[in-house]
Design a protein around this motif. Structure first.
Motif, PDB file in Angstrom:
ATOM      1  N   PRO A 120      28.882   6.171  -3.230  1.00 16.90           N
ATOM      2  CA  PRO A 120      30.106   6.870  -3.650  1.00 16.90           C
ATOM      3  C   PRO A 120      30.813   7.622  -2.527  1.00 16.90           C
ATOM      4  N   ARG A 121      30.050   8.139  -1.588  1.00 14.71           N
ATOM      5  CA  ARG A 121      30.658   8.853  -0.453  1.00 14.71           C
ATOM      6  C   ARG A 121      31.657   7.961   0.278  1.00 14.71           C
ATOM      7  N   PHE A 122      31.299   6.717   0.490  1.00 21.43           N
ATOM      8  CA  PHE A 122      32.160   5.830   1.268  1.00 21.43           C
ATOM      9  C   PHE A 122      33.315   5.288   0.431  1.00 21.43           C
ATOM     10  N   MET A 123      33.100   5.132  -0.870  1.00 24.36           N
ATOM     11  CA  MET A 123      34.203   4.752  -1.747  1.00 24.36           C
ATOM     12  C   MET A 123      35.250   5.865  -1.798  1.00 24.36           C
ATOM     13  N   THR A 124      34.784   7.106  -1.894  1.00 23.67           N
ATOM     14  CA  THR A 124      35.706   8.241  -1.910  1.00 23.67           C
ATOM     15  C   THR A 124      36.468   8.349  -0.591  1.00 23.67           C
ATOM     16  N   MET A 125      35.770   8.126   0.513  1.00 27.04           N
ATOM     17  CA  MET A 125      36.418   8.150   1.819  1.00 27.04           C
ATOM     18  C   MET A 125      37.501   7.077   1.902  1.00 27.04           C
ATOM     19  N   ALA A 126      37.187   5.889   1.410  1.00 30.25           N
ATOM     20  CA  ALA A 126      38.162   4.787   1.431  1.00 30.25           C
ATOM     21  C   ALA A 126      39.389   5.120   0.602  1.00 30.25           C
ATOM     22  N   ASP A 127      39.183   5.695  -0.577  1.00 29.21           N
ATOM     23  CA  ASP A 127      40.314   6.041  -1.441  1.00 29.21           C
ATOM     24  C   ASP A 127      41.226   7.067  -0.775  1.00 29.21           C
ATOM     25  N   GLY A 128      40.635   8.056  -0.108  1.00 29.05           N
ATOM     26  CA  GLY A 128      41.434   9.067   0.569  1.00 29.05           C
ATOM     27  C   GLY A 128      42.225   8.489   1.727  1.00 29.05           C
ATOM     28  N   LEU A 129      41.583   7.643   2.522  1.00 30.98           N
ATOM     29  CA  LEU A 129      42.274   6.972   3.626  1.00 30.98           C
ATOM     30  C   LEU A 129      43.435   6.139   3.110  1.00 30.98           C
ATOM     31  N   GLU A 130      43.200   5.402   2.033  1.00 29.27           N
ATOM     32  CA  GLU A 130      44.231   4.523   1.486  1.00 29.27           C
ATOM     33  C   GLU A 130      45.456   5.322   1.042  1.00 29.27           C
ATOM     34  N   LYS A 131      45.245   6.418   0.352  1.00 28.58           N
ATOM     35  CA  LYS A 131      46.378   7.225  -0.094  1.00 28.58           C
ATOM     36  C   LYS A 131      47.172   7.784   1.084  1.00 28.58           C
ATOM     37  N   ARG A 132      46.457   8.345   2.063  1.00 27.50           N
ATOM     38  CA  ARG A 132      47.143   8.920   3.224  1.00 27.50           C
ATOM     39  C   ARG A 132      47.879   7.843   4.018  1.00 27.50           C
ATOM     40  N   LEU A 133      47.271   6.675   4.159  1.00 30.20           N
ATOM     41  CA  LEU A 133      47.916   5.590   4.903  1.00 30.20           C
ATOM     42  C   LEU A 133      49.168   5.105   4.190  1.00 30.20           C
ATOM     43  N   ASN A 134      49.087   4.915   2.886  1.00 26.63           N
ATOM     44  CA  ASN A 134      50.259   4.475   2.128  1.00 26.63           C
ATOM     45  C   ASN A 134      51.387   5.496   2.216  1.00 26.63           C
ATOM     46  N   ASP A 135      51.034   6.773   2.092  1.00 28.88           N
ATOM     47  CA  ASP A 135      52.054   7.820   2.164  1.00 28.88           C
ATOM     48  C   ASP A 135      52.761   7.823   3.521  1.00 28.88           C
ATOM     49  N   LEU A 136      52.023   7.510   4.569  1.00 32.58           N
ATOM     50  CA  LEU A 136      52.567   7.598   5.922  1.00 32.58           C
ATOM     51  C   LEU A 136      53.264   6.324   6.378  1.00 32.58           C
ATOM     52  N   THR A 137      52.738   5.146   6.024  1.00 36.88           N
ATOM     53  CA  THR A 137      53.200   3.916   6.678  1.00 36.88           C
ATOM     54  C   THR A 137      53.782   2.855   5.746  1.00 36.88           C
ATOM     55  N   TRP A 138      53.544   2.942   4.441  1.00 31.92           N
ATOM     56  CA  TRP A 138      54.048   1.896   3.545  1.00 31.92           C
ATOM     57  C   TRP A 138      55.513   2.165   3.220  1.00 31.92           C
ATOM     58  N   ASN A 139      56.397   1.186   3.465  1.00 30.51           N
ATOM     59  CA  ASN A 139      57.835   1.395   3.249  1.00 30.51           C
ATOM     60  C   ASN A 139      58.386   0.619   2.055  1.00 30.51           C
ATOM     61  N   GLY A 140      57.514   0.049   1.256  1.00 30.80           N
ATOM     62  CA  GLY A 140      57.941  -0.714   0.089  1.00 30.80           C
ATOM     63  C   GLY A 140      58.040  -2.200   0.342  1.00 30.80           C
ATOM     64  N   GLU A 141      58.108  -2.593   1.622  1.00 35.81           N
ATOM     65  CA  GLU A 141      58.169  -4.005   1.998  1.00 35.81           C
ATOM     66  C   GLU A 141      56.969  -4.441   2.829  1.00 35.81           C
ATOM     67  N   PHE A 142      56.507  -3.540   3.698  1.00 38.72           N
ATOM     68  CA  PHE A 142      55.389  -3.822   4.599  1.00 38.72           C
ATOM     69  C   PHE A 142      54.924  -2.503   5.199  1.00 38.72           C
ATOM     70  N   PHE A 143      53.816  -2.561   5.928  1.00 40.98           N
ATOM     71  CA  PHE A 143      53.319  -1.374   6.618  1.00 40.98           C
ATOM     72  C   PHE A 143      54.059  -1.206   7.947  1.00 40.98           C
ATOM     73  N   ARG A 144      54.572   0.003   8.168  1.00 39.09           N
ATOM     74  CA  ARG A 144      55.202   0.301   9.458  1.00 39.09           C
ATOM     75  C   ARG A 144      54.162   0.219  10.569  1.00 39.09           C
ATOM     76  N   HIS A 145      54.599  -0.305  11.689  1.00 40.49           N
ATOM     77  CA  HIS A 145      53.701  -0.671  12.777  1.00 40.49           C
ATOM     78  C   HIS A 145      52.873   0.493  13.312  1.00 40.49           C
ATOM     79  N   TRP A 146      53.521   1.578  13.754  1.00 39.89           N
ATOM     80  CA  TRP A 146      52.832   2.689  14.439  1.00 39.89           C
ATOM     81  C   TRP A 146      53.646   3.951  14.228  1.00 39.89           C
ATOM     82  N   VAL A 147      52.974   5.015  13.813  1.00 41.15           N
ATOM     83  CA  VAL A 147      53.659   6.285  13.545  1.00 41.15           C
ATOM     84  C   VAL A 147      53.083   7.342  14.480  1.00 41.15           C
ATOM     85  N   PRO A 148      53.896   7.935  15.362  1.00 37.13           N
ATOM     86  CA  PRO A 148      53.365   8.891  16.340  1.00 37.13           C
ATOM     87  C   PRO A 148      52.924  10.191  15.696  1.00 37.13           C
ATOM     88  N   GLU A 149      51.891  10.803  16.272  1.00 37.74           N
ATOM     89  CA  GLU A 149      51.490  12.134  15.815  1.00 37.74           C
ATOM     90  C   GLU A 149      52.591  13.154  16.095  1.00 37.74           C
TER      91      GLU A 149
END
Length: 265
Positions: A120-149
């Motif tokens: 469960p620890r790793f499933m929870t980690m995956a779910d958190g990563l997925e949400k943060r990644l989608n919020d940052l890089t998903w534009n509705g058509e594809f994943f944006r290539h690279w987002v600077p810090e």
């Protein structure tokens, strides 16, 4: 080294070697090393963005291992080197979709190996990563290539990097992303097929549109990583199409790529 995908592919290699061989004892013997790999990439300052809580790397073309010229110039001209104080780091989505898939595969392997309480620890980690990644890089058509810090960072490369479609979108089709995301990515590649030059052998680009400048000897347009047509992109795209209701498109990709393979031996 600039690339940040080694540990993720380590997880993938264990998983698919187990699936291909059925050797559960061998797989189980690798799980502690797999967990150490996860700990490394999610804690090391060269690999982990504390700002975004996602994997980071310097600016490269998708998952490849060389920096653009301006970034290389600040680290002794070495296109494969990063420096914590000098390099402008950012989130490349493909490293992260790879890790998300790897964490879920690791959880599955732990269950099969009789270590289900750790899964469960790793499933929870995956779910958190997925949400943060989608919020940052998903534009509705594809994943944006690279987002600077640092949002003030802009590279003069002759192209809008946020509208470039890079090959890890095709890879991500087969890493457990949502079905609606897969459909959107497949439709994006079908759009590219309509837009691409008439002389192009296919929409299976490393990145599209290519960079106009900024990558030195690797900057030849429509070649290699700067817009080359690649078998790995075609294969992942076909696989994703066949798994997501685009069977005719997937079969068509395979037919067209066979023509290319036969033509060039």
């Amino acid at each position: 080294p600039v690339e940040n995908h080694v540990e993720e592919f380590f997880l993938e290699a264990i998983y698919f070697s187990w699936k291909a061989s059925g050797d559960r004892e061998w797989m189980a013997a690798k799980l502690d090393a797999a967990i150490r790999a996860v700990h490394y990439v999610t804690n090391d300052p060269y690999r982990w963005s504390t700002k975004y809580q996602l994997l980071k790397r310097g600016f490269t073309i998708d998952t490849w291992d060389f920096l653009n010229d301006s970034e290389a110039s600040v680290v002794d001209g070495d296109i494969m080197k990063v420096d914590l104080k000098k390099t402008h780091f950012g989130v490349f989505f493909g490293d992260n979709t790879n890790l998300i898939a790897g964490l879920r595969r690791l959880a599955e392997m732990l269950e099969v190996a009789g270590r289900g309480s750790e899964a469960p620890r790793f499933m929870t980690m995956a779910d958190g990563l997925e949400k943060r990644l989608n919020d940052l890089t998903w534009n509705g058509e594809f994943f944006r290539h690279w987002v600077p810090e640092d949002p003030s960072v802009h590279f003069d490369l002759g192209v809008d990097i946020y509208r470039q479609v890079s090959l890890s979108n095709a890879y991500s089709l087969n890493r457990g992303i949502r079905h609606d995301q897969s459909v959107a990515i497949l439709k994006t590649y079908q759009r590219i097929r309509e837009e691409m030059p008439s002389t192009s052998p296919g929409e299976f680009y490393a990145i599209y549109p290519p960079f106009e400048k900024g990558f030195g000897d690797e900057n030849e347009k429509w070649e290699y990583m700067n817009g080359g047509v690649m078998s790995c992109t075609a294969g992942e795209l076909a696989h994703g199409a066949l798994q997501n209701g685009f069977e005719e498109y997937g079969a068509d990709i395979l037919r067209r790529y066979k023509v290319i393979a036969d033509k060039y031996n």
